[in-house]
Design a protein around this motif. Structure first.
Motif, short mmCIF file in Angstrom:
data_model
loop_
_atom_site.label_atom_id
_atom_site.label_comp_id
_atom_site.label_asym_id
_atom_site.label_seq_id
_atom_site.Cartn_x
_atom_site.Cartn_y
_atom_site.Cartn_z
N ILE A 3 1.07 -1.19 -0.02
CA ILE A 3 0.12 0.01 -0.29
C ILE A 3 0.93 1.61 0.08
O ILE A 3 1.93 1.03 0.47
N THR A 4 0.39 2.30 -0.91
CA THR A 4 1.39 3.78 -1.09
C THR A 4 0.52 4.63 -0.42
O THR A 4 -0.79 4.91 -1.04
N PHE A 5 1.28 5.40 0.44
CA PHE A 5 0.33 6.91 -0.20
C PHE A 5 1.02 7.35 -0.36
O PHE A 5 2.18 7.99 0.12
N ASP A 6 0.83 8.62 -1.21
CA ASP A 6 1.14 9.00 -1.49
C ASP A 6 1.01 11.13 -0.73
O ASP A 6 0.15 11.07 -0.86
N ASN A 7 2.74 11.71 -0.01
CA ASN A 7 2.40 12.63 1.01
C ASN A 7 3.05 14.02 0.17
O ASN A 7 3.00 14.57 0.64
N SER A 8 3.00 13.65 -0.88
CA SER A 8 3.72 15.00 -2.01
C SER A 8 2.61 16.57 -1.95
O SER A 8 1.84 15.36 -2.39
N ASP A 9 3.14 16.85 -1.79
CA ASP A 9 2.59 18.34 -1.70
C ASP A 9 2.51 18.90 -3.57
O ASP A 9 3.59 18.08 -3.91
N LYS A 16 8.78 17.26 -9.29
CA LYS A 16 9.42 15.60 -9.12
C LYS A 16 9.69 14.72 -8.14
O LYS A 16 10.77 14.46 -8.16
N LYS A 17 9.55 15.89 -7.17
CA LYS A 17 10.14 14.83 -5.95
C LYS A 17 8.38 13.91 -5.34
O LYS A 17 7.80 14.36 -5.06
N ILE A 18 9.13 12.88 -4.39
CA ILE A 18 8.13 11.71 -4.36
C ILE A 18 7.85 11.61 -2.92
O ILE A 18 8.82 11.39 -2.06
N GLU A 19 7.31 12.04 -2.26
CA GLU A 19 7.22 11.77 -0.66
C GLU A 19 5.99 10.62 -0.27
O GLU A 19 4.73 11.11 -0.48
N SER A 20 5.96 9.86 0.53
CA SER A 20 5.40 8.41 0.93
C SER A 20 5.34 7.92 1.83
O SER A 20 6.63 7.71 2.45
N LEU A 55 3.59 5.52 -7.44
CA LEU A 55 3.61 6.78 -6.71
C LEU A 55 4.34 7.21 -8.34
O LEU A 55 3.93 8.72 -8.05
N CYS A 56 4.60 6.68 -9.47
CA CYS A 56 5.32 7.93 -10.32
C CYS A 56 4.11 8.12 -11.85
O CYS A 56 4.21 8.54 -12.33
N GLY A 57 3.07 7.77 -10.96
CA GLY A 57 1.69 7.82 -11.59
C GLY A 57 1.10 6.31 -12.27
O GLY A 57 0.15 6.53 -13.50
N TYR A 58 1.05 5.79 -12.69
CA TYR A 58 1.03 4.07 -13.38
C TYR A 58 -0.13 3.69 -12.73
O TYR A 58 -0.08 3.99 -11.67
#
Length: 83
Positions: A3-9, A16-20, A55-58
């Motif tokens: 399970i991934t939770f994208d916390n990026s604002d 192009k930074k991902i926080e999760s 997280l990269c949108g796929y």
């Protein structure tokens, strides 16, 4: 499996930074490794690649999306083998 939770604002997404947060069921990874006749390490890497791809949108809801996701997972696993 994962399970991934994208916390990026919005600002970090544009940059192009991902926080999760990523949660992996290690029990499921172990069961899947046996089911798919692969190593635990390989299955763990595949699951992690899967979560990162989300997280990269796929996506993986439609058949065409699933096929692309599997291809990207395999590409990721091949990159790990080169190291």
């Amino acid at each position: 499996d994962i399970i991934t939770f994208d916390n990026s604002d919005t600002l970090t997404s544009i940059a192009k930074k991902i926080e999760s947060d990523i949660f992996v069921s290690l029990e499921r990874v172990e069961a899947n490794a046996k089911k798919f006749n692969t190593t635990y390490e390989n299955e763990l890497h595949r699951v992690l690649a899967h979560g990162l791809l989300h997280l990269c949108g796929y996506k993986d809801k439609k058949k065409s999306d699933i096929e692309l996701m599997r291809k990207k997972e395999e590409d990721s696993l091949e990159l790990l083998k080169k190291n």
